[in-house]
Design a protein around this motif. Structure first.
Motif, short mmCIF file in Angstrom:
data_model
loop_
_atom_site.label_atom_id
_atom_site.label_comp_id
_atom_site.label_asym_id
_atom_site.label_seq_id
_atom_site.Cartn_x
_atom_site.Cartn_y
_atom_site.Cartn_z
N ILE A 164 0.86 -1.19 0.00
CA ILE A 164 0.00 0.00 0.00
C ILE A 164 0.89 1.23 0.00
N ASN A 165 0.69 2.11 -0.99
CA ASN A 165 1.49 3.32 -1.11
C ASN A 165 1.21 4.25 0.07
N ILE A 166 2.29 4.80 0.66
CA ILE A 166 2.17 5.74 1.77
C ILE A 166 2.42 7.13 1.21
N PRO A 167 1.36 7.96 1.08
CA PRO A 167 1.55 9.29 0.49
C PRO A 167 2.42 10.18 1.37
N GLY A 168 3.22 11.02 0.72
CA GLY A 168 4.04 11.99 1.44
C GLY A 168 5.38 11.46 1.91
N VAL A 169 5.65 10.18 1.69
CA VAL A 169 6.93 9.59 2.09
C VAL A 169 7.71 9.24 0.83
N ASP A 170 8.89 9.81 0.70
CA ASP A 170 9.71 9.47 -0.46
C ASP A 170 11.06 8.95 0.00
N PHE A 171 11.63 8.12 -0.84
CA PHE A 171 12.86 7.41 -0.54
C PHE A 171 13.80 7.62 -1.71
N ILE A 207 29.86 4.36 -2.35
CA ILE A 207 29.00 4.79 -1.26
C ILE A 207 27.61 5.13 -1.80
N TYR A 208 26.61 4.81 -1.00
CA TYR A 208 25.22 5.01 -1.36
C TYR A 208 24.58 5.87 -0.28
N ASP A 209 24.27 7.11 -0.63
CA ASP A 209 23.59 8.00 0.30
C ASP A 209 22.09 7.72 0.20
N THR A 210 21.46 7.33 1.29
CA THR A 210 20.03 7.05 1.30
C THR A 210 19.32 8.11 2.13
N ARG A 211 18.15 8.51 1.66
CA ARG A 211 17.35 9.52 2.37
C ARG A 211 15.89 9.10 2.38
N VAL A 212 15.27 9.28 3.52
CA VAL A 212 13.83 9.08 3.66
C VAL A 212 13.26 10.41 4.11
N GLY A 213 12.30 10.90 3.34
CA GLY A 213 11.66 12.17 3.67
C GLY A 213 10.18 11.99 3.91
N ILE A 214 9.70 12.59 4.99
CA ILE A 214 8.27 12.58 5.30
C ILE A 214 7.81 14.02 5.20
N GLY A 215 7.25 14.36 4.02
CA GLY A 215 6.86 15.74 3.78
C GLY A 215 8.06 16.65 3.97
N SER A 216 7.83 17.79 4.60
CA SER A 216 8.94 18.70 4.91
C SER A 216 9.30 18.63 6.38
N LEU A 217 8.71 17.67 7.11
CA LEU A 217 8.92 17.57 8.55
C LEU A 217 10.18 16.80 8.93
N ILE A 218 10.36 15.64 8.32
CA ILE A 218 11.44 14.75 8.73
C ILE A 218 12.24 14.35 7.51
N ASN A 219 13.57 14.39 7.66
CA ASN A 219 14.46 13.97 6.59
C ASN A 219 15.62 13.20 7.23
N VAL A 220 15.63 11.88 7.05
CA VAL A 220 16.64 11.02 7.65
C VAL A 220 17.60 10.56 6.56
N SER A 221 18.90 10.72 6.80
CA SER A 221 19.91 10.36 5.81
C SER A 221 20.93 9.40 6.42
N ARG A 222 21.28 8.38 5.66
CA ARG A 222 22.32 7.44 6.06
C ARG A 222 23.17 7.11 4.84
N THR A 223 24.43 6.73 5.07
CA THR A 223 25.33 6.35 3.99
C THR A 223 25.80 4.92 4.23
N TYR A 224 25.73 4.11 3.18
CA TYR A 224 26.11 2.70 3.25
C TYR A 224 27.06 2.38 2.10
N PHE A 225 27.76 1.26 2.22
CA PHE A 225 28.57 0.75 1.12
C PHE A 225 27.69 -0.19 0.30
N GLY A 226 27.93 -0.22 -1.00
CA GLY A 226 27.19 -1.14 -1.86
C GLY A 226 27.97 -1.45 -3.11
N PHE A 227 27.46 -2.40 -3.87
CA PHE A 227 28.08 -2.74 -5.14
C PHE A 227 26.99 -3.20 -6.11
N ALA A 228 27.35 -3.29 -7.39
CA ALA A 228 26.38 -3.70 -8.41
C ALA A 228 27.08 -4.38 -9.58
#
Length: 189
Positions: free
Chosen positions: A77-84, A112-133
């Motif tokens: 189920i899509n959660i409106p206002g949350v982007d990744f 390095i992979y910078d990941t961000r989760v944003g909930i509207g303009s209220l919350i913005n959480v950022s983390r950096t991880y290692f990855g490969f492809a």
């Protein structure tokens, strides 16, 4: 005398670089979430830029930056206002057979992979991880200076962290598969 030697060295280096096979490219396309990642992110879209250098007729090395945007979901189920978003900054190496014309390749990229989760303009959480492809693709020349570039990548981000002040530990990898198509400009021909 030092200025003259420096000038000569700079000119020799510039000439060598101008004779090398450099290419700059832009790509875009769908990014499909896979595995357990599909439980919390929908399929998205990605854009990227890369620079590649032909080390030898069979080996290309490169650097790239990509941006993948997803919507969040819970149990489908899509959660409106949350982007990744996921922003990889990677180095790559690819191997190609010696061919004229259409050039297939396989390779690997990591960084390095910078990941961000944003909930509207209220919350913005950022983390950096290692990855490969691991990557497979093809370069199709349309002129001496331009290639059509298409590839498929299987990205894995290694997530392993604890949430502060809780006993919750995350050790779930994030996996996604972008299907990229774009254009590549050859420089230094």
């Amino acid at each position: 005398m030092k200025k003259i030697l420096f000038t000569i060295l700079a000119l020799v280096t510039l000439h060598s670089v101008s004779q090398a096979q450099f290419s700059l490219g832009v790509t875009g396309g769908p990014a499909l979430s896979t595995g357990n990642s599909s439980n919390f992110i929908d399929n998205g879209f990605g854009l990227g830029i890369d620079a590649r250098y032909q080390i030898s007729p069979n080996v290309m090395a490169g650097l790239g930056f990509q941006r993948f945007s997803y919507d969040a979901n819970a149990l489908g189920i899509n959660i409106p206002g949350v982007d990744f978003t996921i922003n990889p900054i990677t180095a790559s190496v690819a191997f190609t057979p010696m061919t004229e014309g259409i050039t297939p390749y396989v390779g690997i990229k990591g960084g390095i992979y910078d990941t961000r989760v944003g909930i509207g303009s209220l919350i913005n959480v950022s983390r950096t991880y290692f990855g490969f492809a691991p990557t497979a693709g093809v370069l199709v020349p349309i002129s001496k200076f331009i290639d059509i570039h298409a590839n498929v990548e299987y990205h894995t981000l290694f997530v392993n962290e604890s949430i502060p002040l809780t006993e919750i530990s995350l050790s779930e990898n994030i996996n996604f598969v972008p299907i990229n198509i774009g254009i590549s400009f050859k420089l230094g021909q």
